[in-house]
Enzyme design. Structure first.
Site, PDB file in Angstrom:
ATOM      1  N   GLY A  83      12.025 -57.510   9.401  1.00 46.47           N
ATOM      2  CA  GLY A  83      10.650 -57.972   9.439  1.00 46.47           C
ATOM      3  C   GLY A  83       9.972 -57.575  10.742  1.00 46.47           C
ATOM      4  O   GLY A  83      10.636 -57.397  11.757  1.00 46.47           O
ATOM      5  N   SER A  84       8.644 -57.418  10.723  1.00 46.34           N
ATOM      6  CA  SER A  84       7.910 -57.163  11.956  1.00 46.34           C
ATOM      7  C   SER A  84       7.745 -58.478  12.713  1.00 46.34           C
ATOM      8  O   SER A  84       8.054 -59.553  12.204  1.00 46.34           O
ATOM      9  CB  SER A  84       6.547 -56.554  11.641  1.00 46.34           C
ATOM     10  OG  SER A  84       6.711 -55.265  11.097  1.00 46.34           O
ATOM     11  N   GLY A  85       7.240 -58.373  13.945  1.00 45.83           N
ATOM     12  CA  GLY A  85       7.026 -59.575  14.743  1.00 45.83           C
ATOM     13  C   GLY A  85       8.048 -59.740  15.855  1.00 45.83           C
ATOM     14  O   GLY A  85       8.008 -60.723  16.586  1.00 45.83           O
ATOM     15  N   HIS A  86       8.992 -58.776  15.957  1.00 47.10           N
ATOM     16  CA  HIS A  86      10.039 -58.857  16.977  1.00 47.10           C
ATOM     17  C   HIS A  86       9.902 -57.749  18.009  1.00 47.10           C
ATOM     18  O   HIS A  86      10.852 -57.441  18.724  1.00 47.10           O
ATOM     19  CB  HIS A  86      11.417 -58.770  16.325  1.00 47.10           C
ATOM     20  CG  HIS A  86      11.610 -59.709  15.186  1.00 47.10           C
ATOM     21  ND1 HIS A  86      11.508 -61.075  15.339  1.00 47.10           N
ATOM     22  CD2 HIS A  86      11.862 -59.500  13.868  1.00 47.10           C
ATOM     23  CE1 HIS A  86      11.717 -61.653  14.155  1.00 47.10           C
ATOM     24  NE2 HIS A  86      11.916 -60.719  13.259  1.00 47.10           N
TER      25      HIS A  86
ATOM     26  N   LYS B   5      20.690 -56.742  10.487  1.00 52.02           N
ATOM     27  CA  LYS B   5      20.774 -58.113  10.977  1.00 52.02           C
ATOM     28  C   LYS B   5      21.087 -59.035   9.792  1.00 52.02           C
ATOM     29  O   LYS B   5      20.544 -58.855   8.694  1.00 52.02           O
ATOM     30  CB  LYS B   5      19.441 -58.544  11.625  1.00 52.02           C
ATOM     31  CG  LYS B   5      19.035 -57.634  12.775  1.00 52.02           C
ATOM     32  CD  LYS B   5      17.966 -58.237  13.662  1.00 52.02           C
ATOM     33  CE  LYS B   5      16.646 -58.524  12.967  1.00 52.02           C
ATOM     34  NZ  LYS B   5      16.035 -57.342  12.322  1.00 52.02           N
TER      35      LYS B   5
ATOM     36  N   ASP C 140      17.275 -59.017   4.428  1.00 49.65           N
ATOM     37  CA  ASP C 140      17.626 -57.727   5.032  1.00 49.65           C
ATOM     38  C   ASP C 140      18.905 -57.178   4.405  1.00 49.65           C
ATOM     39  O   ASP C 140      18.996 -55.993   4.075  1.00 49.65           O
ATOM     40  CB  ASP C 140      17.848 -57.880   6.544  1.00 49.65           C
ATOM     41  CG  ASP C 140      16.537 -58.089   7.299  1.00 49.65           C
ATOM     42  OD1 ASP C 140      15.471 -58.052   6.657  1.00 49.65           O
ATOM     43  OD2 ASP C 140      16.587 -58.310   8.520  1.00 49.65           O
TER      44      ASP C 140
ATOM     45  N   HIS D  77      12.921 -66.300  13.871  1.00 53.21           N
ATOM     46  CA  HIS D  77      11.769 -66.479  12.981  1.00 53.21           C
ATOM     47  C   HIS D  77      11.283 -67.911  13.007  1.00 53.21           C
ATOM     48  O   HIS D  77      10.598 -68.350  12.109  1.00 53.21           O
ATOM     49  CB  HIS D  77      12.130 -66.161  11.533  1.00 53.21           C
ATOM     50  CG  HIS D  77      12.730 -64.817  11.353  1.00 53.21           C
ATOM     51  ND1 HIS D  77      14.073 -64.605  11.373  1.00 53.21           N
ATOM     52  CD2 HIS D  77      12.158 -63.612  11.154  1.00 53.21           C
ATOM     53  CE1 HIS D  77      14.317 -63.318  11.190  1.00 53.21           C
ATOM     54  NE2 HIS D  77      13.177 -62.693  11.058  1.00 53.21           N
TER      55      HIS D  77
HETATM   56  N1  LIG Z   1      22.290 -64.844  -2.676  1.00 57.49           N
HETATM   57  C1  LIG Z   1      21.349 -65.234  -3.557  1.00 57.49           C
HETATM   58  N2  LIG Z   1      21.565 -65.137  -4.898  1.00 57.49           N
HETATM   59  C2  LIG Z   1      20.615 -65.526  -5.778  1.00 57.49           C
HETATM   60  N3  LIG Z   1      19.402 -65.997  -5.423  1.00 57.49           N
HETATM   61  C3  LIG Z   1      19.152 -66.094  -4.107  1.00 57.49           C
HETATM   62  C4  LIG Z   1      20.088 -65.733  -3.102  1.00 57.49           C
HETATM   63  N4  LIG Z   1      19.522 -65.939  -1.884  1.00 57.49           N
HETATM   64  C5  LIG Z   1      18.291 -66.418  -2.122  1.00 57.49           C
HETATM   65  N5  LIG Z   1      18.050 -66.509  -3.447  1.00 57.49           N
HETATM   66  C6  LIG Z   1      16.842 -66.943  -4.115  1.00 57.49           C
HETATM   67  O1  LIG Z   1      15.719 -66.385  -3.427  1.00 57.49           O
HETATM   68  C7  LIG Z   1      14.724 -67.376  -3.284  1.00 57.49           C
HETATM   69  C8  LIG Z   1      13.864 -67.093  -2.050  1.00 57.49           C
HETATM   70  O2  LIG Z   1      13.160 -65.893  -2.253  1.00 57.49           O
HETATM   71  P1  LIG Z   1      12.021 -65.388  -1.249  1.00 57.49           P
HETATM   72  O3  LIG Z   1      11.160 -64.451  -1.991  1.00 57.49           O
HETATM   73  O4  LIG Z   1      11.358 -66.563  -0.625  1.00 57.49           O
HETATM   74  O5  LIG Z   1      12.836 -64.561  -0.183  1.00 57.49           O
HETATM   75  P2  LIG Z   1      13.264 -65.001   1.301  1.00 57.49           P
HETATM   76  O6  LIG Z   1      14.608 -65.623   1.212  1.00 57.49           O
HETATM   77  O7  LIG Z   1      12.204 -65.789   1.948  1.00 57.49           O
HETATM   78  O8  LIG Z   1      13.395 -63.608   2.017  1.00 57.49           O
HETATM   79  P3  LIG Z   1      12.996 -63.279   3.556  1.00 57.49           P
HETATM   80  O9  LIG Z   1      13.894 -64.168   4.335  1.00 57.49           O
HETATM   81  O10 LIG Z   1      13.325 -61.848   3.793  1.00 57.49           O
HETATM   82  O11 LIG Z   1      11.549 -63.598   3.707  1.00 57.49           O
HETATM   83  C9  LIG Z   1      15.487 -68.678  -3.200  1.00 57.49           C
HETATM   84  O12 LIG Z   1      14.709 -69.740  -3.658  1.00 57.49           O
HETATM   85  C10 LIG Z   1      16.711 -68.444  -4.085  1.00 57.49           C
HETATM   86  O13 LIG Z   1      16.493 -68.860  -5.429  1.00 57.49           O
END
Ligand SMILES: Nc1ncnc2c1ncn2[C@@H]1O[C@H](COP(=O)(O)OP(=O)(O)OP(=O)(O)O)[C@@H](O)[C@H]1O
Ligand SMILES: [Mg+2]
Lengths: 211, 357
Positions: free
Chosen positions: B54-57, B105, B110, B219
């Site tokens: 992600g950007s911001g770092h 990371k 990621d 973050h």
């Molecule tokens: N290992 C996994 N297997 C299945 N579903 C997952 C897994 N990790 C996270 N999830 C699902 O992804 C959802 C979150 O998706 P989201 O689009 O918010 O991405 P994020 O985790 O915020 O990504 P980022 O951290 O890069 O912003 C969770 O509610 C969960 O259902």
């Protein structure tokens, strides 16, 4: 009864509409246990799918779903991007060249997608992820298809199971993804990914019922 | 929200355009998909080192593209992981024929996106390896979480492994070195204030005027604990204890087996620090903390190390892996053997880090 290619296209369109309607809701669910972007991520992806869909709408179901997956992969980001991207790509690969789907095909297609999500994300039931909506939804669908239910009835049972699975994530402690860092503080919140998955299955039911 | 931006949606794009204009000798920026790459890429016969997130770092990662460090960086939206097409196309652009090493990371987003990119690159016949950085000791439990997050050690790994690519280490040697740097590095961060993601428009978390958050990631993830503000020495004492008294850290990670084209589980154990260790000490600003305060931190870090018979042989002090405008800092300690020191001292010439040239 079969699901036609036109219905698959409508399903994707309906999914985009429903996700946009629930954008704020999904993002709100992602605030206490995530980074408040799930609705933003999902709508960014499905709006891109809507742009792409007209260019592949005359292809077979497998290709339509594969393109959907590729598009999500390159536009959603976050954890859900590769997971949903894999879901549609694997689902598409399971029904390559098909113009319509029997109930067995429909089951095989969705199960292939879910298997892809599990392979990529390595979540098991009760990790508080989208898998907690998909697992009961697929068991219910399998039982209904084997019992010879018609498509609408089978999907109704599957959607009811997905909804229950989604609600069952509330008391769970997250063990995967960003929410896992909260430990016990993740308890008491519904998982955003399980919620979007429920909306996706429900959109399929609505589509099949509607035509 | 007060920020030097035009439209919220253009933040990352305009920042990258500015970077390309400021440093044309070092980097080029490709859009759609977005990646920053070395102006002289691909470098024939050299392993290409790629990172992203992600950007911001900033300056990480884009600011570390150049001689002796990264060949390409893939920036996502602010605090959102980039997508596989960015990493895959960056790999195609900078591969000099000796393969590509992804430094990732440990954040689920990621990790999953880079994994997909590794498969795409492999399918195209590019030799690829992927090494995870997971050094944040604030995460205690690896079994019931997604594991330790990747923080400060990432910067050190990019420098050290980047130098090794210039020395024409092959892909496996680069991957082994990256794994070793991660094994020897531990970090811990804290925040005095929150930060605001432009698209969100409001602070990621609330922190009272007299409160600090110990054990944050990069973050504004929730930390280990919230405390009342106290003297810098006391804060550093606590954080150094978390790092230096951290026991062996064992977990299973997934690495790409380029020979068989599949993911394999690898068991890793990071040994704790010991008296007599030689280390690189990295005191990093989260963005809003001035260098003057970082020196106050470093003073205490050095005192503690001396008291424990740990020998700081190199240091790095400044804002290198930030969380937008957050006030706060992180400490990274990296046990340095001869190989690590040699590549740390090697010349580096990037917009964000430069010496020996
Ligand atoms: N290992 C996994 N297997 C299945 N579903 C997952 C897994 N990790 C996270 N999830 C699902 O992804 C959802 C979150 O998706 P989201 O689009 O918010 O991405 P994020 O985790 O915020 O990504 P980022 O951290 O890069 O912003 C969770 O509610 C969960 O259902
Ligand atoms: Mg999220």
């Amino acid at each position: 009864m079969t699901v036609t290619k036109e219905q698959i296209v409508t399903w994707l369109e309906e999914t985009a509409v429903v996700l946009n309607e629930n954008k704020e809701y999904l993002t709100e669910l992602d605030s206490p246990i995530g980074d408040a972007d799930h609705g933003i991520n999902m709508t960014r992806g499905f709006n891109k799918v809507m742009e792409k869909l007209p260019t592949v709408a005359d292809k077979d179901i497998g290709n339509i779903l594969k393109t959907t997956g590729m598009t999500l992969l390159s536009s959603v980001g976050g954890a859900s991007g590769p997971l949903y991207g894999t879901f549609y790509m694997r689902a598409g690969m399971a029904v390559m060249a098909k113009e319509e789907l029997s109930n067995e095909d429909l089951y095989k297609m969705l199960q292939a997608g879910v298997d892809g999500v599990v392979q990529r994300g390595r979540a098991v039931p009760e990790d508080k992820t989208m898998i907690d909506a998909w697992t009961p939804a697929m068991s219910a669908l399998k039982a209904a298809v084997e019992a010879g239910d018609d498509t609408v009835t089978a999907l109704e049972k599957s959607v009811a199971a997905a909804e229950q699975g989604m609600k069952d994530t509330i008391p769970m402690q997250a063990r995967k993804g960003r929410a896992s860092y909260l430990g016990e503080r993740s308890i008491g919140h519904q998982d955003p990914g399980a919620t979007s998955s429920y909306l996706i299955i429900n959109a399929l039911l609505e589509t099949v019922k509607g035509v | 929200m007060k920020k030097l931006i035009n439209a919220v949606d253009d933040v990352v794009k305009e920042q990258l355009e500015g970077m390309a204009l400021a440093h044309p000798d070092y980097v080029k920026v490709h859009f759609d998909p977005t990646y920053v790459y070395r102006a002289d890429a691909p470098v024939e016969g050299k392993v290409a080192l790629i990172s992203g997130g992600g950007s911001g770092h900033e300056p990480m990662h884009g600011g570390f593209v150049g001689y002796g460090m990264l060949d390409a960086a893939c920036p996502g939206e602010v605090f959102t992981s980039p997508t596989p097409d960015q990493m895959y196309e960056a790999a195609l652009a900078v591969n000099g024929g000796a393969g590509v090493l992804f430094l990732v990371k440990n954040y689920t987003g990621d990790v999953l996106n880079f994994e997909t990119a590794a498969e795409l690159a492999y399918a195209d016949g590019i030799a690829v390896q992927s090494i995870l950085i997971d050094d944040d000791v604030a995460v205690k439990d690896s079994l019931y979480t997604a594991g330790r997050r990747g923080v400060g050690t990432t910067v050190l790994a990019e420098k050290i492994v980047g130098a090794a690519t210039e020395a024409r280490y092959d892909l496996k040697q680069c991957a082994d070195l990256a794994r070793k740097v991660n094994k020897y590095g531990r970090s811990m961060g804290m925040a005095l204030t929150s930060c605001t993601v432009p698209a969100a428009g409001k602070p990621t978390f609330e922190l009272g005027d007299d409160e600090i958050e110990i054990g944050i990631g990069i973050h504004g993830e929730p930390g280990m604990r919230r405390e009342k503000m106290k003297a810098v020495d006391e804060i550093v004492d606590d954080m150094m204890a978390e790092i230096l008294d951290d026991g062996p850290y064992a977990r299973t990670v997934r690495e790409w087996d380029n020979e068989h084209g599949e993911w394999i589980d690898v068991e890793l154990i990071d040994p704790p620090f010991e008296a007599g260790d030689e280390i690189i000490a990295f005191v990093n600003s989260m963005g809003g903390t001035p260098v003057s305060e970082l020196y106050a931190v470093y003073r205490r870090v050095a005192q503690i190390c001396e008291g424990r018979d740990i020998n700081i042989v190199r240091n790095l002090i400044g804002p290198y892996i930030t969380s937008l405008e957050m006030q706060g800092f992180s400490i990274t300690l990296l046990k340095a053997d001869e190989e690590i020191l040699k590549f740390w001292d090697a010349p580096v010439n990037t917009p964000g880090l430069r010496w020996g040239v």
